[in-house]
Structures are given as C-alpha cells and as structure tokens.
Design a protein around this motif. Structure first.
Motif, PDB file in Angstrom:
ATOM      1  N   ALA A  17       0.848  -1.195   0.000  1.00  0.00           N
ATOM      2  CA  ALA A  17       0.000   0.000   0.000  1.00  0.00           C
ATOM      3  C   ALA A  17       0.881   1.241   0.000  1.00  0.00           C
ATOM      4  CB  ALA A  17      -0.929   0.008   1.219  1.00  0.00           C
ATOM      5  N   ALA A  18       0.341   2.325  -0.531  1.00  0.00           N
ATOM      6  CA  ALA A  18       1.068   3.601  -0.561  1.00  0.00           C
ATOM      7  C   ALA A  18       0.102   4.733  -0.227  1.00  0.00           C
ATOM      8  CB  ALA A  18       1.698   3.816  -1.935  1.00  0.00           C
TER       9      ALA A  18
ATOM     10  N   ASP B 255      -4.782   7.471   0.836  1.00  0.00           N
ATOM     11  CA  ASP B 255      -4.398   6.397  -0.089  1.00  0.00           C
ATOM     12  C   ASP B 255      -4.121   6.966  -1.476  1.00  0.00           C
ATOM     13  OD1 ASP B 255      -4.623   4.025   1.559  1.00  0.00           O
ATOM     14  OD2 ASP B 255      -6.787   4.392   1.574  1.00  0.00           O
ATOM     15  N   LEU B 256      -3.000   6.550  -2.064  1.00  0.00           N
ATOM     16  CA  LEU B 256      -2.704   6.949  -3.434  1.00  0.00           C
ATOM     17  C   LEU B 256      -3.675   6.288  -4.402  1.00  0.00           C
ATOM     18  CD1 LEU B 256       1.168   7.068  -3.898  1.00  0.00           C
ATOM     19  CD2 LEU B 256      -0.478   8.689  -4.808  1.00  0.00           C
TER      20      LEU B 256
ATOM     21  N   LEU C   5       1.896   6.991  12.848  1.00  0.00           N
ATOM     22  CA  LEU C   5       1.075   8.199  12.966  1.00  0.00           C
ATOM     23  C   LEU C   5       0.875   8.864  11.605  1.00  0.00           C
ATOM     24  CD1 LEU C   5       2.545   9.769  16.227  1.00  0.00           C
ATOM     25  CD2 LEU C   5       0.210   8.898  15.911  1.00  0.00           C
ATOM     26  N   LEU C   6       1.952   8.952  10.834  1.00  0.00           N
ATOM     27  CA  LEU C   6       1.846   9.535   9.499  1.00  0.00           C
ATOM     28  C   LEU C   6       0.952   8.674   8.605  1.00  0.00           C
ATOM     29  CD1 LEU C   6       5.553  10.643   8.916  1.00  0.00           C
ATOM     30  CD2 LEU C   6       3.571  12.139   9.234  1.00  0.00           C
ATOM     31  N   TRP C   7       1.067   7.374   8.755  1.00  0.00           N
ATOM     32  CA  TRP C   7       0.256   6.464   7.942  1.00  0.00           C
ATOM     33  C   TRP C   7      -1.230   6.654   8.236  1.00  0.00           C
ATOM     34  CZ3 TRP C   7       1.180   3.597   3.815  1.00  0.00           C
ATOM     35  CH2 TRP C   7       0.246   2.626   3.435  1.00  0.00           C
ATOM     36  N   GLU C   8      -1.570   6.775   9.510  1.00  0.00           N
ATOM     37  CA  GLU C   8      -2.971   6.956   9.884  1.00  0.00           C
ATOM     38  C   GLU C   8      -3.533   8.272   9.355  1.00  0.00           C
ATOM     39  OE1 GLU C   8      -5.064   4.848  11.272  1.00  0.00           O
ATOM     40  OE2 GLU C   8      -3.461   3.356  11.207  1.00  0.00           O
ATOM     41  N   SER C   9      -2.678   9.279   9.259  1.00  0.00           N
ATOM     42  CA  SER C   9      -3.145  10.584   8.791  1.00  0.00           C
ATOM     43  C   SER C   9      -3.047  10.722   7.278  1.00  0.00           C
ATOM     44  CB  SER C   9      -2.304  11.699   9.441  1.00  0.00           C
ATOM     45  OG  SER C   9      -0.953  11.646   8.988  1.00  0.00           O
ATOM     46  N   GLY C  10      -2.457   9.742   6.608  1.00  0.00           N
ATOM     47  CA  GLY C  10      -2.237   9.829   5.166  1.00  0.00           C
ATOM     48  C   GLY C  10      -3.473   9.512   4.341  1.00  0.00           C
TER      49      GLY C  10
END
Length: 324
Positions: free
Chosen positions: A197-198, A254-255, A247-252
C-alpha cells in the motif's frame, strides 16, 4: 527419460528390438527401426559402451543383450558419483561463501558504533539496504521525502517483487505532490495488487526505511544526502521511528483507493473461511490449490483492507462485516 545417462529414445528403441529378437543383425535392425546402416552401427556402439550389449564369448563379432538391471545400476552408480562430487563442491563453496560473509560483517563492524552504523558511500548504502531487505521477514515501511523518479520506481518494483512474493507487508509514504508525478499512481496500484500500500502526507521529515520494526535506515542529514545514512538497531530509537511512521500512515491518504470489501473475490472469501477455522498457511494453500506465498500475500491484502494488524483481528473484523 534416460538422456541424463546418455541414452536417447533411438537407443532404447534399438535395445528393445534386440530384446524381442536377439538374433537381429544390423541389417535386420535397419528394417525393424527405420534407421540407416550408419545410424544403427552408431547406436550399437553406444549401447555396448553403456553396458547394454556385450560381445559374444563364442563369436566376438556378435553382440548379445545385457541385463538392463546390471547396465542401469552401473550407469546410475557413475551418475551418483558425479552428483556426489558436485555436492562436495557445493558444500565447499557454501563454506567459502560463509567465510566471506563473516569477513564482510567484520569489516562492517569497524564502522559501527554499538547499535549505530554510519555509511557515507552511495554504493555501500544501496548494498546495506538490499541486505536488510533480503533478511527482513515481516514488513518494510518507507518514508520518502521526494517523489520517486521513473527509474527509481522500476528499481523498486524489481527489488520489492521478491519481498511481496514472500508474503511481506510493504507500505510507502510519499509527499502529496507525488500524486501528480508520472508513474507514481501506477506504482501504487502495482503495489496494492500484490498486498502492499502507498499513501501521501503533506510533509515527510526524513527519508527512512524500517525493517520488521527492528532496524531503521535514515539519512544522516535530511537536507544533505551527501552526508550518507545511519542504520539504527537500538530498540528505543527504532520504536520511536516506527511510531512516527504509524502516525503519518494513519493521517495519510491512499494513493489508490482500496477496493471495497463487497468486491471480495471468491478465493478471498474462501481464504477467510479457512483462516476462521484456525488453519495454518500450509493447510490453506493445499485447500485452495495455491502456493504458501500467495496465501500470505492475500492475507496481507485483506489485512490492509480491513485495517487488521493481526490474524485474530482479521478474523474478528471479517465476522463483524458478515464476510464469513
């Protein structure tokens, strides 16, 4: 079948003809097999050399069939000797390679300070990253401060395909501007199809790679890549970096939009049902007629889609949504 022993189908056909009619002459074999005289003589010489024919004691000009058991035992015995020598050579090569690997790590240790390693040369950084990726067992998380180029994307696919095939979880975070860079969205789709995933975020503090949540590689100076990279294995530092990534992943964002759970393929539903019965990967693979690597890749994809950090959670959330 017998080519490794130096016997082709023609030789076996001639031998069978002689078993059926032991008195066949070379001329008779020409008629019986459809070979020309020169081919027949060449095959007879081969069969004699391999031990399937022998000269008659009464008339050395005549050939007699030998027992295939005796001939095959002799030929296979010779083949086994060759294989045994090859095995010994392989063992020797393994021992030699192990010594070189040990020497390589001893040299690396000279540049390491406890659980911190500083690498300056680009080629050495690449080699270390490849080594860590090869040794990783569960996951690789990437923080990118700039959008990857097309060349970097193709190289990433080449390096990551083997890890994804092993059933590892791969996640990448890139700056939001990367969504508009050629090839980035296509790469995210390629990654998602294989269980990775990205996502994008507005800002990434430092280029970082995290392996199994146990080892981290980050740039020595986020503003000056010529200063090289740092490899960390100190648990406290790695946990902090992993927490930052999470934390960054949760706030990101999805591409590529993940597929809806309502679009589950039949084999995905079957896999969830088998996991719900407590079956191991090997048993699931046998039941579905797929490889263990494919099972693990499918589990990673479903875990990502259901936001399940563990198999237990995956099963629970599948039940909650009425999927199994």
């Amino acid at each position: 079948m017998f080519e490794p022993l130096g016997l082709d189908e023609t030789a076996i056909a001639v031998y069978r003809a002689l078993l059926t009619s032991p008195r066949l002459t070379p001329q008779g074999l020409t008629v019986a097999t459809g070979l020309n005289p020169a081919q027949v003589l060449a095959v007879l010489d081969l069969l004699e050399e391999k031990g399937f024919l022998r000269r008659s004691h009464n008339d050395p000009g005549e050939l007699r069939t030998e027992s295939p058991l005796v001939a095959f035992e002799r030929l296979i015995g010779r083949h086994e000797e060759v294989l045994h020598r090859s095995q010994e050579q392989l063992s020797s090569m393994r021992a030699g390679s192990a010594e070189l690997v040990e020497e390589y790590h001893r040299v690396l240790e000279r540049t390491r300070l406890g659980q911190i390693e500083h690498i300056v040369e680009t080629d050495e950084i690449v080699a270390r990253v490849l080594e860590l990726g090869q040794n990783a067992e569960r996951s690789v998380d990437s923080l990118l401060t700039t959008s990857p180029t097309q060349h970097q994307i193709e190289q990433a696919k080449s390096d990551e395909a083997a890890m994804l095939a092993r059933g590892m979880r791969l996640r990448s975070i890139i700056p939001a501007a990367g969504r508009h860079v050629d090839g980035v969205v296509e790469y995210a789709a390629w990654l998602q199809e294989r269980g990775g995933a990205a996502r994008t975020v507005l800002s990434v503090p430092n280029q970082t790679l995290l392996y199994d949540g146990e080892v981290a590689v980050l740039m020595f100076n986020h503003a000056d890549f010529t200063r090289g990279a740092i490899v960390l294995s100190a648990p406290g530092a790695v946990v902090a970096l992993q927490s930052l990534f999470d934390l960054l992943w949760e706030s990101g964002t999805d591409l590529v939009e993940p597929p809806s759970m309502d679009e589950l393929r039949p084999e995905e539903r079957e896999l969830l049902q088998l996991l719900g019965r407590g079956m191991k990967d090997e048993a699931v693979a046998r039941a579905l007629g797929i490889s263990i690597r494919t099972v693990r890749r499918m589990i990673n994809i479903l875990s990502e889609r259901l936001d399940a950090p563990s198999r237990f959670t995956l099963g629970a959330r599948a039940h909650e949504r009425g999927l199994i």
